[in-house]
Design an enzyme around this catalytic site. Structure first.
Site, PDB file in Angstrom:
ATOM      1  N   LYS A 121       0.711  -1.164   0.094  1.00 13.09           N
ATOM      2  CA  LYS A 121      -0.023  -0.099   0.148  1.00 13.09           C
ATOM      3  C   LYS A 121       0.776   1.290  -0.006  1.00 13.09           C
ATOM      4  CE  LYS A 121      -1.426   2.353   3.340  1.00 13.09           C
ATOM      5  NZ  LYS A 121      -2.202   2.932   4.643  1.00 13.09           N
ATOM      6  N   ASP A 139      -6.147   0.745   1.364  1.00 17.53           N
ATOM      7  CA  ASP A 139      -6.250   1.013   2.573  1.00 17.53           C
ATOM      8  C   ASP A 139      -7.623   0.566   3.333  1.00 17.53           C
ATOM      9  OD1 ASP A 139      -8.234   3.251   2.086  1.00 17.53           O
ATOM     10  OD2 ASP A 139      -7.283   4.653   3.290  1.00 17.53           O
TER      11      ASP A 139
END
Length: 211
Positions: A121, A139
């Site tokens: 991420k 997320d």
């Protein structure tokens, strides 16, 4: 409705609502974004931005960050939580950037993943926002929205990223993630989503719409 069509429709609707979005983490360089992304774990962006203002005034790059003791970094970033692990990762990553990458944040997924505290991420955030390398950061907001809408049935960020990448144009990946995050923060909250005011309620599985 197949996944490609559904994802394209979601993107079009959110783009009409929010347009091109920028990263909310304030930074003047890839290194500063890397540090800010580390600090953002389980911490609001607004608090991160307050902390990084002080931190970057002392250490705006990897060279200067290496010179600050870990204990001092920990004190400065304490308001962001998890300050012990985060301070060690920031210092260790700064050293690695200095020693292995000539002081510059690397521009590939594999090399970014070699830095302590950086996962997919975070790497996708850095690649997409600093180097124009397509990436889709997943997320908690992205995961929640895509599951609620009915695009995926998975808690795995890697699987969700794979689905989106397979069914959308790489050119939209970074902004698509920004759009989902913004919508999740403003409307599709974790506890009480505002479905009546949601621009996606006609195609969202949670709202009971049949596709």
């Amino acid at each position: 409705m197949n996944k490609s069509t559904l994802l394209q429709q979601i993107y079009r609707i959110l783009y009409s609502a929010y347009g091109e979005c920028s990263c909310p983490l304030e930074h003047d360089s890839p290194f500063q974004l890397l540090v800010a992304v580390m600090l953002s774990a389980q911490c609001r962006d607004e608090r991160v931005n307050k902390v990084t203002e002080k931190l970057f005034s002392l250490a705006p790059d990897a060279v200067s960050m290496c010179k600050i003791p870990v204990e001092e970094i920990e004190k400065i970033i304490h308001p962001c939580g998890l300050s012990g692990n985060k301070s060690r990762n920031i210092h260790a990553s700064s050293l690695k950037i200095l020693n292995d990458f000539a002081g510059e944040v690397p521009q590939s997924m594999d090399k970014l993943l070699s830095l302590p505290g950086i996962g997919r991420k975070s790497a996708n955030v850095i690649l997409g926002n600093c180097f124009a390398v397509p990436g889709f950061p997943v997320d908690t907001h992205v995961k929640r929205l895509l599951n609620r809408i009915g695009v995926v049935k998975s808690d795995s960020p890697e699987k969700i990223e794979q689905v989106v990448n397979q069914h959308t144009d790489p050119a939209v990946w970074t902004n698509f993630s920004h759009l989902l995050i913004r919508h999740g923060r403003l409307v599709c909250h974790a506890g009480k989503p505002e479905c009546g005011q949601c621009v996606l309620n006609k195609i969202c599985l949670k709202c009971g719409v049949k596709k």
